[in-house]
Design a protein around this motif. Structure first.
Motif, PDB file in Angstrom:
ATOM      1  N   VAL A  35       0.870  -1.178   0.000  1.00  0.00           N
ATOM      2  CA  VAL A  35       0.000   0.000   0.000  1.00  0.00           C
ATOM      3  C   VAL A  35       0.907   1.229   0.000  1.00  0.00           C
ATOM      4  N   THR A  36       0.741   2.079  -1.006  1.00  0.00           N
ATOM      5  CA  THR A  36       1.559   3.290  -1.080  1.00  0.00           C
ATOM      6  C   THR A  36       0.805   4.505  -0.567  1.00  0.00           C
ATOM      7  N   GLN A  37      -0.524   4.458  -0.639  1.00  0.00           N
ATOM      8  CA  GLN A  37      -1.330   5.567  -0.140  1.00  0.00           C
ATOM      9  C   GLN A  37      -2.762   5.084   0.022  1.00  0.00           C
ATOM     10  N   GLN A  38      -3.443   5.633   1.025  1.00  0.00           N
ATOM     11  CA  GLN A  38      -4.840   5.288   1.251  1.00  0.00           C
ATOM     12  C   GLN A  38      -5.610   6.534   1.639  1.00  0.00           C
ATOM     13  N   TYR A  39      -6.814   6.673   1.104  1.00  0.00           N
ATOM     14  CA  TYR A  39      -7.710   7.778   1.407  1.00  0.00           C
ATOM     15  C   TYR A  39      -8.920   7.228   2.147  1.00  0.00           C
ATOM     16  N   GLY A  40      -8.773   7.056   3.465  1.00  0.00           N
ATOM     17  CA  GLY A  40      -9.865   6.562   4.295  1.00  0.00           C
ATOM     18  C   GLY A  40     -10.410   5.248   3.780  1.00  0.00           C
ATOM     19  N   ASP A  41     -11.753   5.152   3.716  1.00  0.00           N
ATOM     20  CA  ASP A  41     -12.384   3.925   3.222  1.00  0.00           C
ATOM     21  C   ASP A  41     -12.849   4.075   1.780  1.00  0.00           C
ATOM     22  N   GLN A  42     -12.261   5.077   1.063  1.00  0.00           N
ATOM     23  CA  GLN A  42     -12.702   5.342  -0.298  1.00  0.00           C
ATOM     24  C   GLN A  42     -11.730   4.908  -1.389  1.00  0.00           C
ATOM     25  N   ALA A  44      -7.437   3.400  -2.337  1.00  0.00           N
ATOM     26  CA  ALA A  44      -6.091   2.979  -1.956  1.00  0.00           C
ATOM     27  C   ALA A  44      -5.296   2.728  -3.227  1.00  0.00           C
ATOM     28  N   PHE A  45      -3.985   2.880  -3.091  1.00  0.00           N
ATOM     29  CA  PHE A  45      -3.075   2.658  -4.202  1.00  0.00           C
ATOM     30  C   PHE A  45      -2.002   1.680  -3.741  1.00  0.00           C
ATOM     31  N   LEU A  46      -1.715   0.672  -4.578  1.00  0.00           N
ATOM     32  CA  LEU A  46      -0.760  -0.379  -4.233  1.00  0.00           C
ATOM     33  C   LEU A  46       0.226  -0.577  -5.373  1.00  0.00           C
ATOM     34  N   SER A  47       1.435  -1.019  -5.010  1.00  0.00           N
ATOM     35  CA  SER A  47       2.446  -1.197  -6.049  1.00  0.00           C
ATOM     36  C   SER A  47       3.424  -2.299  -5.688  1.00  0.00           C
ATOM     37  N   ALA A  48       4.251  -2.617  -6.655  1.00  0.00           N
ATOM     38  CA  ALA A  48       5.390  -3.511  -6.467  1.00  0.00           C
ATOM     39  C   ALA A  48       6.648  -2.713  -6.754  1.00  0.00           C
ATOM     40  N   GLY A  49       7.694  -2.976  -5.999  1.00  0.00           N
ATOM     41  CA  GLY A  49       8.990  -2.392  -6.284  1.00  0.00           C
ATOM     42  C   GLY A  49       9.119  -0.899  -6.064  1.00  0.00           C
ATOM     43  N   GLY A  50       8.240  -0.295  -5.291  1.00  0.00           N
ATOM     44  CA  GLY A  50       8.367   1.117  -4.971  1.00  0.00           C
ATOM     45  C   GLY A  50       7.743   2.079  -5.962  1.00  0.00           C
ATOM     46  N   TYR A  51       7.139   1.587  -7.033  1.00  0.00           N
ATOM     47  CA  TYR A  51       6.434   2.444  -7.990  1.00  0.00           C
ATOM     48  C   TYR A  51       5.273   3.124  -7.267  1.00  0.00           C
ATOM     49  N   HIS A  52       4.802   4.281  -7.745  1.00  0.00           N
ATOM     50  CA  HIS A  52       3.731   4.979  -7.022  1.00  0.00           C
ATOM     51  C   HIS A  52       2.447   4.167  -6.945  1.00  0.00           C
ATOM     52  N   HIS A  53       2.037   3.522  -8.026  1.00  0.00           N
ATOM     53  CA  HIS A  53       0.955   2.540  -7.931  1.00  0.00           C
ATOM     54  C   HIS A  53       0.787   1.776  -9.239  1.00  0.00           C
ATOM     55  N   HIS A  54       0.521   0.493  -9.081  1.00  0.00           N
ATOM     56  CA  HIS A  54       0.152  -0.363 -10.199  1.00  0.00           C
ATOM     57  C   HIS A  54      -1.350  -0.633 -10.174  1.00  0.00           C
ATOM     58  N   ILE A  55      -1.906  -0.678  -8.974  1.00  0.00           N
ATOM     59  CA  ILE A  55      -3.341  -0.921  -8.790  1.00  0.00           C
ATOM     60  C   ILE A  55      -3.924   0.208  -7.964  1.00  0.00           C
ATOM     61  N   GLY A  56      -4.982   0.798  -8.462  1.00  0.00           N
ATOM     62  CA  GLY A  56      -5.796   1.718  -7.680  1.00  0.00           C
ATOM     63  C   GLY A  56      -7.101   1.013  -7.360  1.00  0.00           C
ATOM     64  N   LEU A  57      -7.591   1.213  -6.160  1.00  0.00           N
ATOM     65  CA  LEU A  57      -8.868   0.631  -5.730  1.00  0.00           C
ATOM     66  C   LEU A  57      -9.743   1.778  -5.234  1.00  0.00           C
ATOM     67  N   ASN A  58     -11.026   1.765  -5.586  1.00  0.00           N
ATOM     68  CA  ASN A  58     -11.906   2.791  -5.019  1.00  0.00           C
ATOM     69  C   ASN A  58     -13.315   2.266  -4.835  1.00  0.00           C
TER      70      ASN A  58
END
Length: 160
Positions: A35-42, A44-58
């Motif tokens: 998890v690279t960043q999360q905005y409450g329960d709305q 989140a952004f996740l990545s591999a290898g330190g990239y800012h994000h490969h998957i965004g979830l909302n």
């Protein structure tokens, strides 16, 4: 016709989910992303290898919603490319240990791939490419991809 620049890559996918925490657990614990960043329960952004994000979830339009019909237009699957067969085998082992149901597995000649779904029914492919020199080609040199069974037991023997 406009052609994409040869240096272009596909950087990330952003998925609508019904339960953000459940999806974070899946993409973090099963897929191994950070998890690279999360905005409450709305969101989140996740990545591999330190990239800012490969998957965004909302959950902006989908919180607690019904699953999308498999017959509706939309994303068929998102694919995660592993560097080699051993890494793919380990990813399969992790998914199986987490109780993920494998929905399909195939040897495409150019790659070996496994298919399953995330908790919201979004399709996931995990795969590894064979070296390009090993790709099957017809007599004209064009790709000749196949859809043969993939031996999961043999693959699992390569898990670290």
């Amino acid at each position: 016709m406009t052609k994409a620049h040869q240096g272009m890559t596909i950087g990330h996918v952003h998925l609508k989910v019904t339960d953000l925490e459940r999806s974070i657990v899946f993409y973090r614990d099963v897929m191994g992303l950070d998890v690279t960043q999360q905005y409450g329960d709305q969101a989140a952004f996740l990545s591999a290898g330190g990239y800012h994000h490969h998957i965004g979830l909302n959950t902006w339009f989908s919180k607690d919603g019904p699953p999308a019909s498999k017959r509706s237009p939309g994303l068929f699957h998102v694919a995660f490319l592993y560097p080699d067969r051993a890494a793919l085998a380990q990813a399969l082992r992790t998914a199986l240990d987490a109780g993920v149901d494998i929905e399909g597995a195939a040897d495409h000649g150019v790659s070996e791939a496994l298919y399953f779904s995330d908790p919201d029914g979004n399709g996931i492919e995990i795969y590894r490419d064979r070296p390009e020199a090993e790709w099957p080609r017809n007599s004209s040199g064009e790709l000749n991809m196949i859809n043969a069974p993939l031996d999961l037991d043999a693959l699992l023997l390569e898990a670290a």
